[in-house]
Design an enzyme around this catalytic site. Structure first.
Site, PDB file in Angstrom:
ATOM      1  N   CYS B 162       0.809  -1.228   0.000  1.00 56.80           N
ATOM      2  CA  CYS B 162       0.000   0.000   0.000  1.00 56.80           C
ATOM      3  C   CYS B 162       0.838   1.271   0.000  1.00 56.80           C
ATOM      4  CB  CYS B 162      -0.909  -0.002   1.222  1.00 56.80           C
ATOM      5  SG  CYS B 162      -1.742  -1.572   1.426  1.00 56.80           S
ATOM      6  N   HIS B 294      -3.285   7.920   5.527  1.00 59.66           N
ATOM      7  CA  HIS B 294      -3.381   6.589   4.951  1.00 59.66           C
ATOM      8  C   HIS B 294      -4.828   6.120   5.150  1.00 59.66           C
ATOM      9  CE1 HIS B 294      -1.978   3.040   3.098  1.00 59.66           C
ATOM     10  NE2 HIS B 294      -2.231   2.266   4.126  1.00 59.66           N
ATOM     11  N   GLU B 305      -2.592   5.534  13.232  1.00 62.17           N
ATOM     12  CA  GLU B 305      -2.186   6.722  12.479  1.00 62.17           C
ATOM     13  C   GLU B 305      -2.473   7.996  13.269  1.00 62.17           C
ATOM     14  OE1 GLU B 305      -3.817   6.879   8.519  1.00 62.17           O
ATOM     15  OE2 GLU B 305      -2.487   8.530   7.946  1.00 62.17           O
ATOM     16  N   LYS B 326      -9.778   7.753   0.736  1.00 67.37           N
ATOM     17  CA  LYS B 326     -10.122   6.353   0.425  1.00 67.37           C
ATOM     18  C   LYS B 326     -11.616   6.113   0.616  1.00 67.37           C
ATOM     19  CE  LYS B 326      -5.683   4.068   1.346  1.00 67.37           C
ATOM     20  NZ  LYS B 326      -4.822   5.151   1.840  1.00 67.37           N
ATOM     21  N   HIS B 331      -9.387   1.977  -1.633  1.00 67.21           N
ATOM     22  CA  HIS B 331      -7.957   1.803  -1.409  1.00 67.21           C
ATOM     23  C   HIS B 331      -7.347   1.241  -2.688  1.00 67.21           C
ATOM     24  CE1 HIS B 331      -4.130   0.986   0.182  1.00 67.21           C
ATOM     25  NE2 HIS B 331      -4.445   0.561   1.387  1.00 67.21           N
ATOM     26  N   PHE B 390       1.358  -2.786   4.547  1.00 73.90           N
ATOM     27  CA  PHE B 390       1.574  -4.124   5.095  1.00 73.90           C
ATOM     28  C   PHE B 390       3.055  -4.434   4.938  1.00 73.90           C
ATOM     29  CE2 PHE B 390      -2.828  -6.283   4.516  1.00 73.90           C
ATOM     30  CZ  PHE B 390      -3.276  -5.626   5.643  1.00 73.90           C
TER      31      PHE B 390
END
Lengths: 85, 402
Positions: B162, B294, B305, B326, B331, B390
């Site tokens: 990502c 994010h 976050e 998003k 995403h 990830f």
């Protein structure tokens, strides 16, 4: 459609030409078919006739399958089809 | 060290097929997420996504091109054309020799893998099209951009899940800043919205079945999107000399690795990336007006976050705005940072902060100004774009008004 007409149709499509413009003496090079176009043509031929063409791009001239002209390609395919049955 | 500006931007994503359409949708807080449409979707338990609609590849590319372009490459080329057209730049001679393209993607040609696995496993075929490999390889998109625009300098693809696009753009920025290349084409793309692509994500049990609601109490996971965002990063004097109009300046970046867990995010890793980007851009924390989060809409990401932002900014965390687009475009995995950079450009250029839509109720663990549901007008001069992947790989970009 005969084997010959079918092969010519496949090659013509790859070369973006009319089938009438593809003759026995045409070479892949003269038709503007590059190495990617060649493997794509072989794939289409294998799909169309349910055969396996013994062609290795690393050694295009090795083996029994002659790709030097349209006539030799048709002859090679006719042989493969006759061996299949 | 050179200053670096963005002189062109392009995109195709669930919100629009161009930058103006996408920004208009963000301003309106429109949701591009809807029911997925592709073969075997009925065998999925997750059936929503931010799919690109009304896109006819046959209208954009010829048969020969289509045989070589996976959907992620198609998206890339469409966005690249917009960006390079806007930049008004042509790559020839010395410029062509030095300019390159660095792109991000997590999965590359996922639907090419999917279609051909289906063909040999499910349909029992023993022969696949000869271009399967050149279609699916992760660098296919970057290579086709290089061929289309004559980019002969450093060119490659970055794959960090990502964070792929942010890592790619950080790399392109570093190259232009250092003088390695005067111009770089950069960004990323992703196209995983096919049966196998969504099935894999479904397995992880982090996906929402109804909506992506970042930072909201009651959020229940992420929603996948697809598309591309491509930019022209250019050395400031180079852009000025040819009269190009910069969209904004790229001021700094940072990359960090959590070195901890393969999926769980880390507050420390995220905070190190954020503060690193500030340090790199010589930016005072209180100058940051907006962060494109994010903000995946998972329980774990959003609270981690917010905690990282609070740690880095202290009291200023309550003054800045942070939103996750998003919620609108989904995403985009390896392409996400690229499309999200558009929201950063809109904030700097147009003074419009894109909202976090689908927001229902405040979550005490995400107690920041997340610009809920409605876009907001605000003058900001410095913005950040976060990406935390990830694998614990983080990349944060800092942008500034020119």
């Amino acid at each position: 459609m005969s084997i010959r007409d079918k092969v010519i149709a496949i090659i013509a499509e790859q070369a973006l030409l009319e089938p009438a413009d593809v003759t026995d003496s045409s070479t892949l090079e003269s038709l503007g078919i590059d190495s990617l176009g060649l493997v794509e043509s072989i794939f289409a031929i294998e799909e169309a006739f349910d055969i396996s063409v013994p062609f290795n791009a690393n050694e295009p001239s090795a083996g029994d399958f002659d790709i030097s002209s349209v006539a030799s390609i048709i002859a090679g395919i006719e042989t493969l089809i006759s061996q299949r049955t | 060290m050179n200053r670096v500006v963005i002189t062109g931007a392009g995109t195709i994503n669930a919100l629009g097929h161009s930058v103006p359409d996408t920004l208009a949708a963000m301003r309106e807080g429109r949701c591009g997420i809807g029911p997925l449409e592709f073969r075997d979707v009925e065998r999925l338990s997750i059936r929503i996504g931010g799919q690109v609609r009304g896109f006819e590849p046959q209208e954009q590319f010829n048969r020969q091109q289509l045989s070589l372009y996976d959907r992620f490459t198609q998206f890339t080329l469409i966005a690249a054309k917009q960006a390079i057209d806007q930049a008004g730049i042509e790559f020839s001679d010395e410029l062509a020799a030095r300019a390159g393209v660095v792109l991000g993607t997590a999965g590359g040609g996922v639907s090419t893998w999917d279609d051909n696995y289906r063909s040999v496993y499910e349909d029992g075929k023993n022969r696949v099209h000869p271009f399967v490999v050149p279609r699916l390889m992760n660098n296919a998109a970057a290579s086709h951009v290089s061929m289309e625009y004559n980019l002969k300098g450093p060119s490659f693809t970055v794959s960090t899940a990502c964070a792929s696009s942010n890592h790619a753009m950080a790399q392109a920025f570093a190259m232009v800043r250092s003088g390695l290349a005067p111009v770089m084409v950069t960004g990323g793309s992703e196209s995983m919205l096919c049966f196998g692509g969504v099935k894999a994500w479904e397995g992880l049990r982090v996906m929402s079945r109804d909506a992506c609601r970042p930072f909201s109490l009651g959020r229940n996971g992420m929603v996948q999107g697809e598309g591309a965002g491509i930019f022209v990063f250019e050395e400031y004097e180079h852009a000025r000399a040819r009269g190009a109009e910069p969209l904004c300046e790229v001021a700094g970046f940072s990359m960090s690795s959590d070195a901890a867990d393969i999926v769980m995010p880390s507050k420390q890793g995220a905070a190190r990336a954020i503060s690193g980007a500030l340090r790199d851009g010589r930016i005072a924390p209180e100058d940051v007006g907006y962060i494109n989060a994010h903000g995946t809409g998972t329980n774990a990401n959003d609270k981690t976050e917010c905690a990282a932002v609070a740690d880095v900014f202290g009291a200023h965390a309550d003054q800045l705005m942070i939103s996750s687009t998003k919620s609108m475009h989904g995403h985009l995995i390896g392409g996400t940072g690229a499309v999200e950079l558009l929201a950063c450009i809109m904030a700097l250029r147009d003074g419009v902060i894109a909202p976090t839509i689908g927001y229902e109720e405040p979550d005490p663990e995400c107690a920041l100004d997340v610009v809920p549901n409605q876009a907001r007008e605000a003058k900001v001069s410095v913005v950040l774009s976060n990406a935390f992947a990830f694998g614990g790989l983080n990349a944060v970009l800092a942008l500034r008004k020119v």
